[in-house]
Design a protein around this motif. Structure first.
Motif, PDB file in Angstrom:
ATOM      1  N   PHE B 187      43.423  -4.258 -31.873  1.00  0.00           N
ATOM      2  CA  PHE B 187      43.479  -4.221 -33.101  1.00  0.00           C
ATOM      3  C   PHE B 187      43.838  -2.740 -33.675  1.00  0.00           C
ATOM      4  CE2 PHE B 187      42.735  -3.803 -38.208  1.00  0.00           C
ATOM      5  CZ  PHE B 187      43.446  -5.279 -37.764  1.00  0.00           C
ATOM      6  N   LEU B 188      43.368  -1.867 -33.493  1.00  0.00           N
ATOM      7  CA  LEU B 188      43.797  -0.145 -33.236  1.00  0.00           C
ATOM      8  C   LEU B 188      45.511  -0.263 -33.099  1.00  0.00           C
ATOM      9  CD1 LEU B 188      40.965   2.178 -32.845  1.00  0.00           C
ATOM     10  CD2 LEU B 188      41.318   1.260 -35.012  1.00  0.00           C
ATOM     11  N   ALA B 189      46.003  -0.845 -31.827  1.00  0.00           N
ATOM     12  CA  ALA B 189      46.885  -0.080 -31.831  1.00  0.00           C
ATOM     13  C   ALA B 189      48.424  -0.629 -32.449  1.00  0.00           C
ATOM     14  CB  ALA B 189      46.850  -0.491 -30.356  1.00  0.00           C
ATOM     15  N   VAL B 190      47.600  -2.218 -32.313  1.00  0.00           N
ATOM     16  CA  VAL B 190      48.937  -3.556 -32.923  1.00  0.00           C
ATOM     17  C   VAL B 190      47.461  -4.769 -34.449  1.00  0.00           C
ATOM     18  CG1 VAL B 190      49.652  -5.085 -32.786  1.00  0.00           C
ATOM     19  CG2 VAL B 190      49.798  -3.481 -31.220  1.00  0.00           C
ATOM     20  N   PRO B 191      47.489  -3.812 -35.407  1.00  0.00           N
ATOM     21  CA  PRO B 191      46.787  -5.227 -36.071  1.00  0.00           C
ATOM     22  C   PRO B 191      47.249  -6.157 -36.655  1.00  0.00           C
ATOM     23  CG  PRO B 191      47.323  -2.396 -36.630  1.00  0.00           C
ATOM     24  CD  PRO B 191      48.325  -3.015 -35.583  1.00  0.00           C
ATOM     25  N   ASN B 192      46.772  -7.234 -36.241  1.00  0.00           N
ATOM     26  CA  ASN B 192      46.451  -8.675 -36.738  1.00  0.00           C
ATOM     27  C   ASN B 192      45.281  -9.222 -37.440  1.00  0.00           C
ATOM     28  OD1 ASN B 192      44.931  -9.600 -34.586  1.00  0.00           O
ATOM     29  ND2 ASN B 192      46.009  -7.961 -32.900  1.00  0.00           N
ATOM     30  N   GLY B 193      46.343 -10.362 -37.400  1.00  0.00           N
ATOM     31  CA  GLY B 193      44.671 -11.462 -38.395  1.00  0.00           C
ATOM     32  C   GLY B 193      44.751 -12.804 -36.877  1.00  0.00           C
ATOM     33  N   ILE B 194      43.708 -12.263 -36.110  1.00  0.00           N
ATOM     34  CA  ILE B 194      43.142 -13.129 -35.043  1.00  0.00           C
ATOM     35  C   ILE B 194      42.091 -13.382 -34.945  1.00  0.00           C
ATOM     36  CG2 ILE B 194      43.297 -13.565 -32.903  1.00  0.00           C
ATOM     37  CD1 ILE B 194      46.023 -11.817 -31.652  1.00  0.00           C
ATOM     38  N   ARG B 195      41.724 -12.118 -35.084  1.00  0.00           N
ATOM     39  CA  ARG B 195      39.760 -12.286 -35.739  1.00  0.00           C
ATOM     40  C   ARG B 195      39.660 -13.512 -36.449  1.00  0.00           C
ATOM     41  NH1 ARG B 195      35.843  -7.374 -34.578  1.00  0.00           N
ATOM     42  NH2 ARG B 195      37.279  -6.609 -36.098  1.00  0.00           N
ATOM     43  N   ARG B 196      40.264 -12.742 -37.969  1.00  0.00           N
ATOM     44  CA  ARG B 196      40.047 -13.433 -39.139  1.00  0.00           C
ATOM     45  C   ARG B 196      40.215 -14.125 -39.098  1.00  0.00           C
ATOM     46  NH1 ARG B 196      45.020 -11.622 -43.311  1.00  0.00           N
ATOM     47  NH2 ARG B 196      45.616 -13.114 -41.707  1.00  0.00           N
ATOM     48  N   ARG B 197      41.597 -15.192 -38.713  1.00  0.00           N
ATOM     49  CA  ARG B 197      41.735 -16.577 -38.725  1.00  0.00           C
ATOM     50  C   ARG B 197      40.725 -17.331 -37.520  1.00  0.00           C
ATOM     51  NH1 ARG B 197      47.229 -14.373 -38.567  1.00  0.00           N
ATOM     52  NH2 ARG B 197      47.318 -14.627 -36.166  1.00  0.00           N
ATOM     53  N   ARG B 198      40.138 -16.648 -36.566  1.00  0.00           N
ATOM     54  CA  ARG B 198      39.383 -17.414 -36.214  1.00  0.00           C
ATOM     55  C   ARG B 198      37.932 -17.708 -36.381  1.00  0.00           C
ATOM     56  NH1 ARG B 198      39.298 -14.164 -31.252  1.00  0.00           N
ATOM     57  NH2 ARG B 198      37.699 -13.203 -32.109  1.00  0.00           N
ATOM     58  N   MET B 199      37.531 -17.089 -37.415  1.00  0.00           N
ATOM     59  CA  MET B 199      36.358 -16.633 -37.920  1.00  0.00           C
ATOM     60  C   MET B 199      36.384 -17.554 -38.763  1.00  0.00           C
ATOM     61  SD  MET B 199      33.951 -14.806 -37.039  1.00  0.00           S
ATOM     62  CE  MET B 199      33.923 -13.480 -36.029  1.00  0.00           C
ATOM     63  N   LEU B 200      37.813 -17.673 -40.033  1.00  0.00           N
ATOM     64  CA  LEU B 200      37.670 -18.497 -41.504  1.00  0.00           C
ATOM     65  C   LEU B 200      38.080 -20.132 -40.770  1.00  0.00           C
ATOM     66  CD1 LEU B 200      39.560 -16.436 -43.153  1.00  0.00           C
ATOM     67  CD2 LEU B 200      37.308 -16.385 -43.658  1.00  0.00           C
ATOM     68  N   SER B 201      38.360 -19.753 -39.685  1.00  0.00           N
ATOM     69  CA  SER B 201      38.329 -21.483 -39.430  1.00  0.00           C
ATOM     70  C   SER B 201      37.678 -22.260 -38.923  1.00  0.00           C
ATOM     71  CB  SER B 201      39.723 -21.190 -38.232  1.00  0.00           C
ATOM     72  OG  SER B 201      39.380 -21.011 -37.270  1.00  0.00           O
ATOM     73  N   ARG B 202      36.631 -20.912 -38.131  1.00  0.00           N
ATOM     74  CA  ARG B 202      35.496 -21.476 -37.781  1.00  0.00           C
ATOM     75  C   ARG B 202      34.701 -21.674 -38.815  1.00  0.00           C
ATOM     76  NH1 ARG B 202      34.778 -18.063 -32.279  1.00  0.00           N
ATOM     77  NH2 ARG B 202      35.584 -19.368 -30.960  1.00  0.00           N
ATOM     78  N   LEU B 203      34.671 -21.123 -39.876  1.00  0.00           N
ATOM     79  CA  LEU B 203      33.576 -21.270 -41.547  1.00  0.00           C
ATOM     80  C   LEU B 203      34.263 -22.618 -41.592  1.00  0.00           C
ATOM     81  CD1 LEU B 203      33.046 -17.866 -43.044  1.00  0.00           C
ATOM     82  CD2 LEU B 203      31.668 -20.185 -42.526  1.00  0.00           C
ATOM     83  N   ALA B 204      35.437 -22.988 -41.508  1.00  0.00           N
ATOM     84  CA  ALA B 204      35.582 -23.728 -42.541  1.00  0.00           C
ATOM     85  C   ALA B 204      35.440 -25.312 -41.852  1.00  0.00           C
ATOM     86  CB  ALA B 204      37.142 -24.277 -42.865  1.00  0.00           C
ATOM     87  N   GLU B 205      34.980 -24.932 -40.079  1.00  0.00           N
ATOM     88  CA  GLU B 205      35.090 -26.038 -39.804  1.00  0.00           C
ATOM     89  C   GLU B 205      33.636 -26.749 -40.478  1.00  0.00           C
ATOM     90  OE1 GLU B 205      35.663 -25.113 -35.648  1.00  0.00           O
ATOM     91  OE2 GLU B 205      37.556 -25.341 -35.801  1.00  0.00           O
TER      92      GLU B 205
END
Lengths: 712, 270
Positions: B187-205
């Motif tokens: 993430f430090l090298a290439v900031p991205n929203g992968i972890r965030r999206r994964r967390m949020l999608s599971r919360l939504a489920e």
């Protein structure tokens, strides 16, 4: 829930981005307000000194109040103890570095690492390799490859000598005055004279001026305004042009054209644009053999029906170079051998008795001493140049010759006067002494009279016995002549005079026919001349044409002379005679008299530059490839190109010869002696068609050398 | 105030003119067979000193030496000029020799880091502005700790009788490690929203298994996940800027020291 609706606490205002350390509890959200000490220790400011009230009498208890300042977190929840002490248990944190602190630490470590790396490398045995600004060029690398580490740099850099600590010290080493260029010359002294090493082109100012005077300045262009060199012409350091440490494959002698022109007054854009025309180059640069290409091509070869082929004389050797000239036997003998033999058969006289009026001398009461009757008379004096050179070594004889000099070639106008007769007497005596000296000690007498340390080589084949016999015959065996002999003696001088008037007759084979003429049968002179020469008859004539076909010294009884008959090409005596005549001790008149001898003149016709100082002046050898001149050229790469193999593509024989203007009037030219040019000037375009930057290259160093040898 | 574009144009012109002048002087030296390397080397060393002078300027704030902004401009265009002079002084990419080769490598590294800094200092602020939040780099760990505590408080505030074990399990297995963890290197090298999206999608489920109260708590946790992701993004960008400055400054100091040693050696062997 939106994240904006999420309540967030405000961060504590106790962070110190400019400090090195921060409180270890900062991440927990409870940093102390004081923070760590500058050296990174927690001060432990948790405790306070509670304010104690007066104790209650009834209960006896002590009332205390926490006084912990707000800057330290304010009043604690625990509060003071019952005895009025601070109830807080001190929990010192472990301070952590701020970003600035970490960065500063990393900076110090890396700077120490960088400096340490340099110092370690400097202290290591291979510090020379570490400090070397690059690999050496291959020639230097090979030479210094076996040197010790410490000597490798010092071989070229005086500054590298001594210990490392001395490099930047104020004290000077024993090599303080040694320059880098001097170290270069220490190795390259074989090709560059040390005393000339720092001179431009290794030439002094006078030589440079002479060269510059031969260069025609072209039109003025903006390039002529470019900067002048940054050094004096007598202080050109080697490193000015030769930059080392550019790698193994680096070319140390490569130069840009603009750099070459830095010192030149006339500068130009490129070889094809602005470079001076050849004018006479490559002709007129010397050459020792006089050969007229024009007459040979357009007259002699044409008449002879022969093809004028350049390669017949200028052959290509196995290494691709072109011989400057072929040998006499190959190129010239077929046409010139017989005529040259005929010319050389006339030979030269070492001694020849002049005709003196002995009777008139005796009539005046003087005794001239023994003198052959055959050489007595009033005919013009004749004196061979060599004999004259030998005689003038004595002052009295020189004066006598001066007196008689008007009559050396012209007949007497009336009788000789007393002064002339006295001079004749002196001359007769001098000639006798000369002959006696030569017969006694030939080489010693010649050396003494010619004032040379060694005997002249032209007398190397002369047998002294011949001189002894001649002396005895001419001066000691003076029997009284018979009547017939007296008549003969009266006629012989006439015969000698006639023969001397035409030198070519002396060696002419037709002379035999003349002597065999029936009209001469009654002539006593003819009988005298026709008498067989068996060595016993002292009056018989020695016939050199039949007796000395390969040349040699002989005694001519008719002319009373010691003569030499030349053999042909490369005659050693004629060569030695010319070399002796070229000696600087002789006057121009004496030298001219020697060179005027027909046989000598025949030699000089093709060898105009022959002299004794330079033995190779007889040959037109290939230009010395070891001798460096400003211009260099090799036929070899050009011969591989179709079209250039034909010599006439570049070298075209002209219709007439011209004398090189640069050398005219200067027989002692510094660089070369003039030879007539019989070729048309070469055109620069002939070369520039191929020699462009994109094709065969047009760099200055392709055709020019910087380092030249000083003029001879 | 001079407009940014005008300032850049003026700076480029001045750098180009001075570069051309240096080129002309170097050519002049070479044309007269002088030692052009002395000129180009001295110019390069002087430029290096000028480049590191910006660090002194930041420390000598009491002296009236123009603004730091002006010094940054001087630094940028001096750096570009030094590249031109380097080309004159070392007519190849990397100089021969170990020491001088290392020196040229150091120079090139500093130059590349400077050029990268020029790029990143122009793009990073825009990126950070586009993401909500205003976090100081030194306080980011504190914020990260507070987010983890907030998530824990949300879970503990739920009524135990109504709470679903699903949310607690999810928090224990996923959210708690997420809030407690440091920022991954990727993430430090290439900031991205992968972890965030994964967390949020599971919360939504999880929503369909949750009561109304738990669903509200899940919403709060999702907000915390987004905030944490934004915090990580700021951290990554700021770390990038700070690392660049650190590397550039430290290497510049080493470069100046090695250059000084090089000057001393050249002076000795000249």
């Amino acid at each position: 829930m939106r994240r904006q609706d999420q309540p967030m606490l405000k961060p504590p205002r106790s962070d110190r981005p400019g400090e090195i350390w921060m409180c270890g509890n900062a991440e927990l959200g409870v940093p102390c307000t004081h923070g760590p000490t500058p050296d990174g220790r927690c001060p432990g400011h948790g405790l306070c000194q509670p304010a104690v009230n007066s104790p209650t009498v009834a209960s006896g208890s002590i009332s205390a109040k926490c006084t912990r300042p707000t800057c330290h977190g304010g009043s604690c929840e625990i509060g003071p103890t019952i005895d009025g002490g601070c109830g807080m248990i001190p929990k010192p944190c472990r301070p952590v570095r701020t970003w600035y602190g970490r960065r500063r630490k990393a900076r110090n470590i890396l700077i120490a690492f960088g400096l340490g790396l340099f110092l370690v490398a400097l202290g290591s045995p291979w510090r020379r390799e570490f400090l070397a600004p690059g690999p050496l060029a291959e020639p230097h690398a090979q030479i210094l490859g076996g040197a010790l580490h410490n000597d490798r740099c010092a071989a070229c850099h005086p500054a590298a000598r001594g210990r490392l600590a001395e490099w930047f010290g104020t004290g000077k080493t024993g090599h303080a005055n040694v320059t880098q260029s001097q170290l270069c010359i220490d190795c390259h002294h074989a090709v560059i004279q040390p005393e000339r090493s720092l001179l431009s082109h290794n030439l002094n100012s006078d030589e440079l001026r002479l060269v510059a005077s031969r260069i025609r300045n072209g039109e003025f262009t903006w390039r002529d305004s470019m900067p002048s060199p940054s050094f004096a012409s007598d202080d050109v350091q080697c490193a000015t042009c030769h930059r080392e440490h550019h790698g193994k494959e680096a070319n140390l002698v490569w130069m840009e054209n603009t750099q070459c022109q830095t010192c030149h007054k006339d500068r130009f854009a490129s070889f094809s644009d602005g470079h001076p025309d050849w004018e006479q180059w490559p002709y007129g640069r010397g050459g020792n053999i006089a050969f007229n290409h024009t007459t040979h091509q357009q007259q002699h070869f044409t008449k002879g029906g022969k093809a004028f082929d350049c390669r017949s004389c200028h052959t290509v050797s196995v290494d691709g170079t072109i011989d400057r000239v072929a040998s006499f036997e190959v190129a010239c003998a077929s046409c010139h051998n017989e005529s040259l033999k005929l010319q050389l058969a006339a030979g030269a006289e070492l001694l020849a008795l002049p005709t003196l009026d002995i009777d008139a001398i005796r009539a005046r009461g003087q005794d001239p001493g023994p003198w052959p009757e055959k050489a007595t008379g009033s005919e013009p004096l004749h004196m061979s140049p060599l004999m004259r050179m030998l005689l003038v070594s004595e002052d009295s004889t020189r004066d006598a010759i001066e007196v008689l000099s008007p009559h050396l070639s012209t007949a007497w106008d009336g009788s000789p006067g007393p002064e002339q007769l006295a001079a004749m007497s002196t001359l007769a005596d001098s000639i006798r002494r000369l002959m006696r000296g030569l017969s006694d000690d030939l080489h010693g007498e010649l050396s003494r009279r010619l004032e040379v340390s060694d005997a002249p080589r032209f007398a190397g084949q002369l047998n002294p016995q011949l001189l002894t016999i001649a002396y005895e015959r001419w001066f000691e065996d003076q029997s009284t002549p018979s009547t017939d002999q007296a008549q003969l003696n009266q006629r012989i001088p006439m015969m000698r005079l006639a023969m001397r008037s035409d030198e070519s007759v002396a060696a002419d084979p037709l002379l035999e026919d003349l002597l065999d003429d029936p009209l001469l049968e009654s002539d006593p002179l003819a009988e005298e001349l026709q008498r067989p020469s068996n060595g016993r008859d002292k009056n018989s004539r020695f016939d050199p044409d039949t007796m000395l076909p390969d040349g040699g010294w002989y005694c001519d009884e008719v002319r009373l002379a010691i003569r030499y008959r030349g053999a042909g090409h490369v005659d050693p005596v004629m060569r030695a005679l010319i070399e002796t005549a070229s000696s600087a001790q002789w006057t121009e008149d004496q030298r001219a008299s020697i060179l005027a001898i027909p046989a000598v003149a025949a030699c000089m016709e093709c060898h105009p530059k022959a002299n004794g100082a330079t033995p190779l002046s007889w040959h037109s050898l290939r230009r010395d490839s070891d001798r460096r001149t400003f211009t260099k050229f090799s036929h070899r790469p050009h011969m591989n190109i179709q079209g250039l193999a034909d010599c006439t593509h570049c070298h075209q024989v002209g219709t007439h010869t011209t004398v090189p203007t640069e050398y005219s009037g200067s027989s002692q030219s510094t660089f070369a002696v003039a030879m007539p040019i019989d070729f048309l000037p070469m055109q620069k375009q002939t070369c520039s068609n191929c020699h462009t930057r994109q094709a065969a290259g047009d760099s200055c160093t392709k055709c020019h050398s910087y380092h030249v040898d000083p003029p001879l | 105030m001079i407009h940014f574009r005008t300032r850049r144009t003026i700076g480029l012109w001045i750098a180009s003119l001075v570069g051309a002048l240096a080129f002309a002087i170097d050519y002049w030296f070479r044309s007269r067979l002088g030692n052009a390397a002395i000129f180009s080397g001295a110019t390069l060393f002087a430029t290096l000193l000028l480049l590191v002078a910006i660090g002194l300027r930041k420390r000598l704030v009491m002296l009236p030496l123009w603004s730091v902004s002006s010094w940054v401009q001087i630094h940028i265009y001096s750096g570009l000029f030094s590249l031109v002079v380097y080309g004159l002084h070392v007519p190849r990419v990397i100089a021969n020799g170990m020491f001088e080769g290392g020196l040229s490598l150091l120079f090139l590294t500093v130059s590349c880091s400077g050029l990268y800094g020029l790029f990143v200092s122009r793009t990073a602020p825009r990126k950070m502005t586009s993401v909500p939040g205003d976090y100081r780099f030194d306080r980011i760990p504190w914020h990260r700790q507070r987010l983890a505590e907030s998530a824990s408080d949300i879970l503990s505030s739920l009524d135990a009788s109504l709470a679903s074990p699903v949310l607690a399990t999810y928090y224990r297995d996923n959210l708690q490690p997420y809030f407690a963890s440091r920022v991954p290197l990727a993430f430090l090298a290439v900031p991205n929203g992968i972890r965030r999206r994964r967390m949020l999608s599971r919360l939504a489920e999880l929503n369909r298994y949750l009561s109304e109260e738990c669903r509200a708590a899940a919403g709060q946790l999702a907000a915390l996940v987004r905030t944490r992701d934004e915090l990580d993004f700021h951290f990554a960008i700021q770390l990038r800027l700070r690392l660049w400055v650190a590397v550039h400054a430290i290497l510049s100091m080493i470069l100046v020291i090695w250059s000084l040693l090089h000057v001393l050696l050249v002076y000795h062997f000249l």
